[in-house]
Design an enzyme around this catalytic site. Sequence first.
Site, PDB file in Angstrom:
ATOM      1  CB  CYS A 250      -1.014  -0.081   1.206  1.00  0.00           C
ATOM      2  SG  CYS A 250      -2.056  -1.377   1.505  1.00  0.00           S
ATOM      3  CB  ALA A 252      -0.104   6.264  -3.085  1.00  0.00           C
ATOM      4  N   PRO A 253       1.987   7.891  -0.910  1.00  0.00           N
ATOM      5  CG  PRO A 253       2.618   9.864   0.238  1.00  0.00           C
ATOM      6  CD  PRO A 253       1.533   8.773   0.483  1.00  0.00           C
ATOM      7  N   GLY A 254       4.638   6.778  -1.324  1.00  0.00           N
ATOM      8  CA  GLY A 254       5.791   6.427  -1.656  1.00  0.00           C
ATOM      9  C   GLY A 254       7.136   6.666  -0.440  1.00  0.00           C
ATOM     10  N   GLY A 255       6.647   7.388   0.525  1.00  0.00           N
ATOM     11  CA  GLY A 255       7.685   7.960   1.427  1.00  0.00           C
ATOM     12  C   GLY A 255       8.436   6.580   1.924  1.00  0.00           C
ATOM     13  CE  LYS A 256       5.330   4.373   6.889  1.00  0.00           C
ATOM     14  NZ  LYS A 256       4.301   5.129   6.505  1.00  0.00           N
ATOM     15  CG  ASP A 298      -7.627  -4.859  -4.473  1.00  0.00           C
ATOM     16  OD1 ASP A 298      -7.037  -4.898  -3.215  1.00  0.00           O
ATOM     17  OD2 ASP A 298      -9.040  -5.364  -4.428  1.00  0.00           O
ATOM     18  CG  ASP A 317       1.930   2.489   5.769  1.00  0.00           C
ATOM     19  OD1 ASP A 317       1.325   2.435   6.729  1.00  0.00           O
ATOM     20  OD2 ASP A 317       2.619   3.245   5.328  1.00  0.00           O
ATOM     21  CB  CYS A 370      -0.501   6.544  10.838  1.00  0.00           C
ATOM     22  SG  CYS A 370      -1.765   6.796   9.343  1.00  0.00           S
TER      23      CYS A 370
HETATM   24  C1  LIG Z   1      -1.163   4.669   4.926  1.00  0.00           C
HETATM   25  S1  LIG Z   1      -1.360   4.765   3.050  1.00  0.00           S
HETATM   26  C2  LIG Z   1       0.460   4.375   2.656  1.00  0.00           C
HETATM   27  C3  LIG Z   1       1.511   5.596   2.860  1.00  0.00           C
HETATM   28  C4  LIG Z   1       2.683   5.001   2.212  1.00  0.00           C
HETATM   29  N1  LIG Z   1       3.057   3.693   2.831  1.00  0.00           N
HETATM   30  C5  LIG Z   1       3.916   6.058   2.569  1.00  0.00           C
HETATM   31  O1  LIG Z   1       4.702   5.733   3.400  1.00  0.00           O
HETATM   32  O2  LIG Z   1       4.106   6.882   1.823  1.00  0.00           O
HETATM   33  C6  LIG Z   1      -2.074   3.603   2.666  1.00  0.00           C
HETATM   34  C7  LIG Z   1      -2.340   3.571   1.183  1.00  0.00           C
HETATM   35  O3  LIG Z   1      -2.736   2.501   0.839  1.00  0.00           O
HETATM   36  C8  LIG Z   1      -3.632   2.399  -0.653  1.00  0.00           C
HETATM   37  N2  LIG Z   1      -4.479   1.269  -0.396  1.00  0.00           N
HETATM   38  C9  LIG Z   1      -5.699   1.163   0.193  1.00  0.00           C
HETATM   39  N3  LIG Z   1      -6.278  -0.219   0.075  1.00  0.00           N
HETATM   40  C10 LIG Z   1      -5.297  -0.754  -0.879  1.00  0.00           C
HETATM   41  C11 LIG Z   1      -5.286  -1.859  -1.637  1.00  0.00           C
HETATM   42  N4  LIG Z   1      -6.225  -2.843  -1.298  1.00  0.00           N
HETATM   43  N5  LIG Z   1      -4.340  -2.134  -2.587  1.00  0.00           N
HETATM   44  C12 LIG Z   1      -3.315  -1.250  -2.536  1.00  0.00           C
HETATM   45  N6  LIG Z   1      -3.219  -0.132  -1.990  1.00  0.00           N
HETATM   46  C13 LIG Z   1      -4.267   0.158  -1.160  1.00  0.00           C
HETATM   47  C14 LIG Z   1      -4.489   4.086  -0.346  1.00  0.00           C
HETATM   48  O4  LIG Z   1      -4.871   4.398  -1.353  1.00  0.00           O
HETATM   49  C15 LIG Z   1      -3.197   4.525   0.268  1.00  0.00           C
HETATM   50  O5  LIG Z   1      -2.684   5.241  -0.581  1.00  0.00           O
END
Ligand SMILES: C[S@@+](CC[C@H](N)C(=O)[O-])C[C@H]1O[C@@H](n2cnc3c(N)ncnc32)[C@H](O)[C@@H]1O
Length: 434
Positions: A250, A252-256, A298, A317, A370
């Site tokens: 999961c 976006a936005p890609g920090g980790k 997904d 995440d 978070c």
């Molecule tokens: C908590 S954020 C992730 C932050 C990211 N790891 C970072 O550090 O920048 C969760 C992300 O998961 C995405 N997401 C939610 N359900 C998902 C799924 N089933 N498959 C892939 N991505 C998903 C959301 O759109 C969101 O961008």
Amino acid sequence: MSSAALAVTLTQTIPLWIGVKKGLSIEKVLEGLPKDSENRSACQSVLYTAVRQRALLQKLSSDLISRAPADDVLALIELALGLLSEGKEKPFTVVNEAVAAAKHSRKMVKAANFVNAILRRFGREKTELLVKAEKQPTVRFNAPDWWIRRYEAVFGEQTPEIFALQQKHPPMTLRVNTGKTSVEEAQAKLEKAGIPAERVGKFGLILLSPRPVKDVPGFLEGEVSVQDAGSQLAAELLDAKEGMRVLDACAAPGGKTAHSLELADVDMTALEIDPKRASRITENLDRLGLKAKVTVADAGDPKKWWDGRPFERILLDAPCTASGIVRRHPDIPWSRKPEDIAKLARTQGKLLETMWPLLANNGRILYAVCSVFPEEGPRGIEAFCARHPDAKLIPIGPEGENLLSLSPAEGPETPGSVWPATHDGFFYALLEKI
Ligand SMILES: C[S@@+](CC[C@H](N)C(=O)[O-])C[C@H]1O[C@@H](n2cnc3c(N)ncnc32)[C@H](O)[C@@H]1O
């Protein structure tokens, strides 16, 4: 802000504020403002000022207004009240510009005198009105009652302190890209540009006075990125080594994702379900000069994107209530519903179940949210471990804890410690497949 610009800013912020009151996120309503709008940051600031005092504004407008005016007039009054109670702008400027904003609008012109009368009355009665409003916990903590009770269940006596922290402006924390520079060099570069910064954790610097990222030396060159210090722990805990196959499920936005790539040259797949958000991963990686397979898909449906080769590291995440990052997103307590906690905990549990078969033997999955609510953290992980005898928790906390629950915190750093003292609320658990 110049006074003439304030009238325009108030006018442009009205629909955003109405959107937030209806339950839309700040991020969503800001999409309605052109990115190149000259007034974007001013509107953003007026909006945040209102959102950070949402319960107070509701109380003040109910105390000051006996018959509800049209939505846009009410929104204009509330935005102006937000500025008046915050006290950064001169009161007469706020009142005059709010009245000017009403006069310049065909729909609101008839309400200009009304706007003037309400705001002037607030000026006369400010102290009494604020003292009366502050008696309500929902105003003091700027959160709905159910949210306050949930926090009390988690933080007990510490609750007022946590809420006070959540209401402050968040620190601007940078992550130094140690693939390009060192933390010391980045700090010295900032200092030279007149931007003093303090160290936080192993890779972080907190700017003593926040500023737009484009003005931060080294940002455009990919030497630094904006990332909370609690969030910066993820890449280290994941500990992906050179050449490993890594999935950020999961992303976006890609920090980790980016941080893991800064620490080691890994074969990274970054999944994201939302195409718009996925493009931000690519933008961030491009700025940093890093590469990953960014895939819009997904995570819960691996047959659509998985090639069948196991990953040695997976970062999950997961989507969550974001109850640990309220000071960055003050709209969160208002846009969530009590039932969201259980709903999201189910989604998180399902995603973790789906990820498990994708993990190689001896591979590790880092689960992160978070959020500070136990259903999204410890309870879900304990239930998962009870179902999976092949899952072993790896100790990760500063005192060897298996489950790392970080409360939002602010404090002086312990010199030499890799554990940051100032960070958002997070939960981490590291599971190894045995
Ligand atoms: C908590 S954020 C992730 C932050 C990211 N790891 C970072 O550090 O920048 C969760 C992300 O998961 C995405 N997401 C939610 N359900 C998902 C799924 N089933 N498959 C892939 N991505 C998903 C959301 O759109 C969101 O961008």
